[in-house]
Design a protein around this motif. Structure first.
Motif, mmCIF file in Angstrom:
data_model
loop_
_atom_site.group_PDB
_atom_site.id
_atom_site.type_symbol
_atom_site.label_atom_id
_atom_site.label_comp_id
_atom_site.label_asym_id
_atom_site.label_seq_id
_atom_site.Cartn_x
_atom_site.Cartn_y
_atom_site.Cartn_z
ATOM 1 N N ALA A 74 22.800 43.802 22.486
ATOM 2 C CA ALA A 74 23.061 44.469 21.203
ATOM 3 C C ALA A 74 22.606 45.929 21.278
ATOM 4 N N MET A 98 20.820 49.325 21.033
ATOM 5 C CA MET A 98 19.461 49.838 20.830
ATOM 6 C C MET A 98 19.461 51.336 21.083
ATOM 7 N N GLU A 99 19.129 52.089 20.051
ATOM 8 C CA GLU A 99 19.040 53.539 20.226
ATOM 9 C C GLU A 99 17.926 53.830 21.216
ATOM 10 N N ASN A 131 23.425 53.445 19.417
ATOM 11 C CA ASN A 131 24.378 54.190 18.587
ATOM 12 C C ASN A 131 24.564 55.629 19.060
ATOM 13 N N HIS A 152 29.496 51.190 13.462
ATOM 14 C CA HIS A 152 28.245 50.738 12.835
ATOM 15 C C HIS A 152 28.358 50.859 11.315
ATOM 16 N N HIS A 170 22.787 48.211 8.543
ATOM 17 C CA HIS A 170 21.444 48.818 8.627
ATOM 18 C C HIS A 170 21.258 50.073 7.776
ATOM 19 N N MET A 216 16.663 43.342 9.774
ATOM 20 C CA MET A 216 17.020 43.184 11.190
ATOM 21 C C MET A 216 15.780 42.984 12.048
ATOM 22 N N TYR A 254 17.249 35.012 12.696
ATOM 23 C CA TYR A 254 16.970 35.225 11.257
ATOM 24 C C TYR A 254 18.108 34.869 10.313
ATOM 25 N N THR A 287 23.290 38.571 15.653
ATOM 26 C CA THR A 287 22.178 39.268 16.310
ATOM 27 C C THR A 287 20.951 39.190 15.407
ATOM 28 N N GLY A 288 19.784 39.089 15.998
ATOM 29 C CA GLY A 288 18.541 39.096 15.223
ATOM 30 C C GLY A 288 17.679 37.900 15.545
ATOM 31 N N GLY A 289 16.594 38.127 16.273
ATOM 32 C CA GLY A 289 15.612 37.069 16.505
ATOM 33 C C GLY A 289 16.015 36.025 17.531
ATOM 34 N N ILE A 290 16.956 36.343 18.422
ATOM 35 C CA ILE A 290 17.336 35.371 19.461
ATOM 36 C C ILE A 290 16.559 35.698 20.737
ATOM 37 N N GLY A 339 23.991 38.147 20.150
ATOM 38 C CA GLY A 339 23.485 39.483 20.470
ATOM 39 C C GLY A 339 21.975 39.455 20.656
ATOM 40 N N LEU A 340 21.515 40.094 21.717
ATOM 41 C CA LEU A 340 20.071 40.187 21.956
ATOM 42 C C LEU A 340 19.690 41.656 22.137
ATOM 43 N N ALA A 341 18.640 42.063 21.464
ATOM 44 C CA ALA A 341 18.139 43.423 21.657
ATOM 45 C C ALA A 341 16.730 43.348 22.243
ATOM 46 N N THR A 342 15.740 43.001 21.408
ATOM 47 C CA THR A 342 14.335 43.020 21.834
ATOM 48 C C THR A 342 14.120 42.286 23.172
HETATM 49 C C1 LIG Z 1 14.510 50.073 19.606
HETATM 50 C C2 LIG Z 1 15.663 49.570 18.797
HETATM 51 C C3 LIG Z 1 16.759 50.377 18.568
HETATM 52 C C4 LIG Z 1 17.834 49.888 17.846
HETATM 53 N N1 LIG Z 1 18.950 50.674 17.701
HETATM 54 C C5 LIG Z 1 20.062 50.159 17.126
HETATM 55 C C6 LIG Z 1 21.264 50.882 17.118
HETATM 56 O O1 LIG Z 1 21.375 51.984 17.668
HETATM 57 N N2 LIG Z 1 22.326 50.312 16.510
HETATM 58 C C7 LIG Z 1 22.272 49.066 15.941
HETATM 59 O O2 LIG Z 1 23.269 48.573 15.411
HETATM 60 N N3 LIG Z 1 21.142 48.352 15.951
HETATM 61 C C8 LIG Z 1 20.044 48.853 16.547
HETATM 62 N N4 LIG Z 1 18.929 48.096 16.621
HETATM 63 C C9 LIG Z 1 18.950 46.745 16.048
HETATM 64 C C10 LIG Z 1 19.365 45.707 17.086
HETATM 65 O O3 LIG Z 1 20.683 45.891 17.538
HETATM 66 C C11 LIG Z 1 19.256 44.294 16.510
HETATM 67 O O4 LIG Z 1 20.176 44.168 15.437
HETATM 68 C C12 LIG Z 1 17.849 43.960 16.032
HETATM 69 O O5 LIG Z 1 16.858 44.493 16.883
HETATM 70 C C13 LIG Z 1 17.647 42.457 15.947
HETATM 71 O O6 LIG Z 1 17.884 41.835 17.181
HETATM 72 P P1 LIG Z 1 16.671 41.347 18.154
HETATM 73 O O7 LIG Z 1 15.831 40.407 17.349
HETATM 74 O O8 LIG Z 1 17.352 40.686 19.310
HETATM 75 O O9 LIG Z 1 15.910 42.571 18.539
HETATM 76 C C14 LIG Z 1 17.823 48.577 17.318
HETATM 77 C C15 LIG Z 1 16.702 47.763 17.536
HETATM 78 C C16 LIG Z 1 15.642 48.243 18.281
HETATM 79 C C17 LIG Z 1 14.488 47.339 18.505
#
Ligand SMILES: Cc1cc2nc3c(=O)[nH]c(=O)nc-3n(C[C@H](O)[C@H](O)[C@H](O)COP(=O)(O)O)c2cc1C
Length: 414
Positions: free
Chosen positions: A24, A26-27, A60, A171, A174, A267, A282, A301-304, A322-325
């Protein structure tokens, strides 16, 4: 029959993903001083491509270099040189990975220290209690500015296509500009861009029409949408259902569901309207009906952070996870799960009582991992949140100064 997380998924006539895992957005705040991707981002994205996800969504990318979510961000405008973006796409696409560029405009979510344009549907400031002074009151947009936004999304998407990206994700979640238009709390206009949901969704749909018209049918177009704002009186789940139906009519290939804004960082698992969000995945229970009724594929996406949770998401009817963290700490998480599905990371959660500072520290500590990977180092699970926040603030200040110098030298701003 529940699908396997490692089964292919055809997201559009052109694009088949090798599995259901998505990095997912992540800026990163790792662009060079021309707001372009370079070595640092290339290093980072190579690790994600090697790590096994089927699809990478970039952090983004701004459609206007004078309206930035943060310093050190990437901007892609009509006249931006494409060579670094071509390299970025090429790296992200290695290992049979697909890549979409996320395009964004921050609207009113521009830190006061940054300066530049601070536009919104209505002149309503962000309310972060005692931290509200981090932002200033935005200007309500005039028609010409709205048309400029539509044009810019189209041009940036075309640039992304020409650079070799497989698609774009617009986007609209958020609390950024398109989400501000969607929400009755931030959009109090009385013209064709505000009022009814039809009017509040008009800008998003015009953006989609423009991107499709310019980039053609053979380019993937996705949208990141809030399942709800998690604020009383905000964009809610019934609105989300209607918007998804409209997006389907406009040939959007996929909708990624998330939630929240700077005011209510759902998020990150926090709601501002007293709703309890689960600790894992979540939005899963909350979005059950949306996924049953959606005419187009959805991604959650969120909390996976566990394989079993990802499987639950797919079993519930989502096409992609979707996974970010998790991928900030283990870029190779998907390869790990392929061999050892029980593999689990213990990612520390910041539980400070000041929710705004906790949200900032959470972002800071994750960005520190991205920065490490961009330099070829390995992420660490043991960082101090306080120190990470401090380092982030120092870096932000330095990058902000650099940005403001450029801003002063620009002739494009009034
Ligand atoms: C450091 C950081 C930067 C992020 N930047 C963006 C971004 O640029 N665009 C976006 O849609 N979400 C952004 N997110 C949100 C993630 O895409 C995601 O929706 C959110 O972290 C929940 O997923 P997770 O629990 O897997 O982290 C960002 C999250 C983090 C932690």
């Amino acid at each position: 029959m529940p699908q396997s997380l490692f089964s292919e998924f055809q997201v559009s006539p052109n694009t088949t993903l090798k599995n259901r895992f998505v990095k997912a957005a992540m800026e990163e705040n790792l662009a060079n001083d021309q707001q372009l991707p370079d070595k640092k981002l290339f290093n980072l994205y190579q690790q994600w491509a090697d790590g096994g996800v089927g699809l990478i969504i970039t952090g983004n990318v701004m459609i206007d270099k004078w309206a930035m979510t943060g310093p050190g961000g990437v901007a892609l405008e009509q006249t931006t040189p494409l060579a670094p973006f071509k390299k970025w796409a090429e790296i992200a696409k290695s290992n049979n990975t697909k890549v979409w560029m996320q395009l964004n405009h921050p609207g009113r979510q521009v830190f006061k220290a940054m300066g530049g344009k601070n536009l919104a549907p209505s002149a309503i400031a962000i309310n972060l209690g005692k931290h509200s002074n981090m932002f200033s009151i935005p200007q309500a947009m005039i028609e010409e500015e709205i048309q400029d936004i539509i044009h810019r999304f189209g041009q940036s998407a075309l640039q992304a296509k020409q650079a070799g990206f497989d698609g774009v994700e617009i986007h609209a979640a958020h609390g950024y500009l398109l989400a501000q238009f969607l929400s009755p709390l931030t959009n109090q206009r009385s013209d064709q861009w505000g009022g009814s949901l039809t009017n509040r969704a008009r800008l998003l749909l015009e953006v989609i029409k423009q991107v499709r018209a310019i980039c053609g049918a053979d380019f993937d177009v996705a949208v990141k949408l809030n399942s709800a704002d998690f604020q009383r009186g905000g964009f809610d789940i019934a609105d989300a259902e209607q918007v998804i139906n409209w997006l389907a009519e406009h040939n959007v290939n996929l909708v990624e569901l998330s939630g929240g804004s700077y005011e209510a960082p759902a998020m990150q698992g926090q709601s501002a309207d007293d709703r309890t969000l689960a600790r894992e995945a979540y939005f899963l229970d909350f979005t059950e009906k949306l996924v049953q009724r959606s005419p187009i594929p959805l991604m959650l996406t969120g909390g996976i952070q566990r394989y079993a949770v990802a499987q639950k998401v797919i079993n519930a009817g989502f096409s992609l996870c979707g996974l970010a963290t998790a991928l900030a700490y283990r870029p190779d998480m998907i390869n790990m799960w392929f061999k050892t599905p029980e593999f689990r990371l213990r990612i520390p959660v910041i539980t400070w009582s000041n929710k705004t500072l906790a949200a900032l520290a959470t972002m800071a500590i994750i960005k520190r991992q991205l920065s490490r990977m961009s330099l070829g180092d390995t992420p660490k699970l043991t960082d101090s949140p306080f120190l990470s926040l401090l380092i982030d603030q120092i870096k932000k200040r330095r990058r902000t100064k650099r940005y403001r110098r450029q801003l002063r030298g620009s002739s494009q701003l009034p």
